[in-house]
Design a protein around this motif. Structure first.
Motif, short mmCIF file in Angstrom:
data_model
loop_
_atom_site.label_atom_id
_atom_site.label_comp_id
_atom_site.label_asym_id
_atom_site.label_seq_id
_atom_site.Cartn_x
_atom_site.Cartn_y
_atom_site.Cartn_z
N ALA A 1 -5.75 -9.62 8.52
CA ALA A 1 -5.99 -8.36 9.34
C ALA A 1 -5.39 -7.10 8.52
N SER A 2 -4.31 -7.51 7.63
CA SER A 2 -3.81 -6.35 6.75
C SER A 2 -4.79 -6.06 5.85
N ILE A 3 -5.03 -6.95 5.17
CA ILE A 3 -6.30 -6.69 4.11
C ILE A 3 -7.55 -5.87 4.64
N VAL A 4 -7.95 -6.07 5.86
CA VAL A 4 -9.28 -5.51 6.39
C VAL A 4 -8.74 -4.09 6.65
N MET A 5 -7.68 -3.86 7.18
CA MET A 5 -7.04 -2.55 7.50
C MET A 5 -6.85 -1.69 6.31
N PHE A 6 -6.20 -2.46 5.21
CA PHE A 6 -6.25 -1.85 3.71
C PHE A 6 -7.53 -1.32 3.35
N SER A 7 -8.67 -2.23 3.53
CA SER A 7 -9.69 -1.94 2.87
C SER A 7 -10.57 -0.62 3.64
N PHE A 8 -10.15 -0.93 5.11
CA PHE A 8 -10.72 0.02 5.95
C PHE A 8 -10.49 1.49 5.49
N ARG B 1 -8.57 2.30 2.49
CA ARG B 1 -8.52 2.47 0.90
C ARG B 1 -10.17 3.22 0.77
N TYR B 2 -11.22 2.52 1.28
CA TYR B 2 -12.57 2.83 0.86
C TYR B 2 -13.09 3.85 1.92
N GLY B 3 -12.61 4.12 2.93
CA GLY B 3 -13.14 5.09 3.76
C GLY B 3 -12.55 6.83 4.10
N GLY C 1 -6.62 11.21 2.59
CA GLY C 1 -5.24 10.62 2.35
C GLY C 1 -4.58 11.11 1.10
N LYS C 2 -5.31 11.16 -0.08
CA LYS C 2 -4.63 11.60 -1.28
C LYS C 2 -4.21 12.94 -1.24
N LYS C 3 -5.06 13.86 -0.59
CA LYS C 3 -4.67 15.30 -0.47
C LYS C 3 -3.37 15.32 0.49
N TRP C 4 -3.27 14.76 1.40
CA TRP C 4 -1.98 14.75 2.41
C TRP C 4 -0.71 14.26 1.50
N LEU C 5 -0.85 13.02 0.63
CA LEU C 5 0.19 12.18 0.08
C LEU C 5 0.77 13.43 -0.95
N TYR C 6 0.00 14.03 -1.68
CA TYR C 6 0.33 14.62 -2.94
C TYR C 6 0.39 16.21 -2.91
N HIS C 7 0.24 16.71 -1.45
CA HIS C 7 -0.14 18.20 -1.31
C HIS C 7 1.64 18.50 -1.06
N ASN C 8 2.40 17.85 -0.65
CA ASN C 8 3.89 18.14 -0.44
C ASN C 8 4.72 17.37 -1.41
N ASP C 9 5.53 18.32 -2.11
CA ASP C 9 6.31 17.81 -3.21
C ASP C 9 7.10 16.64 -3.00
N PRO D 1 6.45 -0.54 11.25
CA PRO D 1 5.46 -1.23 11.88
C PRO D 1 4.26 -1.28 10.67
N SER D 2 3.84 -2.45 10.83
CA SER D 2 2.57 -3.08 9.95
C SER D 2 1.51 -2.18 9.66
N ILE D 3 1.19 -1.27 10.63
CA ILE D 3 0.08 -0.35 10.62
C ILE D 3 0.33 0.60 9.65
N ILE D 4 1.62 1.28 9.47
CA ILE D 4 2.21 2.33 8.70
C ILE D 4 2.28 1.60 7.32
N VAL D 5 2.79 0.54 7.15
CA VAL D 5 2.70 -0.09 5.77
C VAL D 5 1.17 -0.13 5.07
N ASN D 6 0.23 -0.76 6.07
CA ASN D 6 -0.97 -0.92 5.72
C ASN D 6 -1.76 0.37 5.40
N ILE D 7 -1.47 1.55 6.08
CA ILE D 7 -2.29 2.86 5.77
C ILE D 7 -1.69 3.53 4.49
N TYR D 8 -0.21 3.59 4.39
CA TYR D 8 0.42 4.24 3.35
C TYR D 8 0.13 3.51 2.17
N SER D 9 0.05 2.24 2.07
CA SER D 9 -0.18 1.51 0.95
C SER D 9 -1.62 1.81 0.40
N ALA D 10 -2.59 1.73 1.50
CA ALA D 10 -4.06 2.18 1.17
C ALA D 10 -4.31 3.62 0.44
#
Length: 207
Positions: free
Chosen positions: A81-88, A90-92, A97-105, A132-141
């Motif tokens: 389930a974590s792998i599926v969420m990560f892939s969902f 990461r590839y979607g 997400g990159k704009k959000w993660l690297y926009h703020n210093d 929460p697992s979902i936060i780890v999944n999304i942030y890692s992806a």
């Protein structure tokens, strides 16, 4: 269009789990043990869409299959389930997400620190699930963590808690008096892990 199709599919599956989750759980209790592969798929869906808390799912699987097989199925379902969420994500949605993660210093510095220590950070957040697992999944992806590194760290880190869920479920059915012993054992295990983590951090600071 691709993102929309993926999102719609995710919503549809989530709705089906919401509608039929209790019935599927009853099916596992009543005799689903004859279909281990199908049970793994269901465990993955239950973890992906936690309408029913996954510790309950793990407990049911432990009671139905026994502690060993129940632990394996619980772990595989949660890891997939974590792998599926990560892939969902990461590839979607990684471009957004990159704009959000690297926009703020501040967030960019935090993400850089996370990426440099990704394996240990993911492993520990799975081992001691305070985030929460979902936060780890999304942030890692959304970060630059590789798929392989994430998969290994996440799956290894999940192993102890998934075993715990299944063992507790089996124990409640067969030997309820052993629950206190299990709690003491797992608490000791977490304390040892925390001790070595602090030791590791001190050595890193000295370097």
């Amino acid at each position: 269009m691709k993102k929309l199709i993926i999102l719609i599919g995710y919503i549809i599956i989530g709705f089906l789990i919401y509608q039929y989750g209790d019935s599927l759980l009853q099916w596992i209790r009543a005799g689903g043990t004859d279909y281990a592969f199908l049970t793994i798929i269901l465990a993955t869906l239950f973890s992906l869409f936690p309408i029913i808390p996954y510790p309950i799912i793990g407990g049911v699987l432990g009671a139905a299959y026994g502690p060993f097989i129940g632990s394996i199925i619980t772990w595989i379902g949660s890891s997939l389930a974590s792998i599926v969420m990560f892939s969902f994500v990461r590839y979607g949605y990684r471009g957004w997400g990159k704009k959000w993660l690297y926009h703020n210093d501040y967030v960019a510095k935090l993400t850089g620190l996370f990426e440099r220590n990704a394996f240990m950070t993911i492993f520990l957040t799975r081992l001691i699930p305070i985030i929460p697992s979902i936060i780890v999944n999304i942030y890692s992806a959304l970060s630059k963590v590789s798929f392989v590194r994430y998969t290994i760290a996440s799956s290894l880190g999940k192993m102890p808690s998934m075993i715990l869920f299944a063992v507790v479920g089996n124990t409640i059915v067969n030997e309820p008096k052993d629950l206190l012993l299990i709690a003491v054992f797992y608490g000791t295990f977490l304390a040892v892990v925390y001790f070595f983590f602090r030791l590791f951090k001190r050595r890193e600071q000295i370097r």
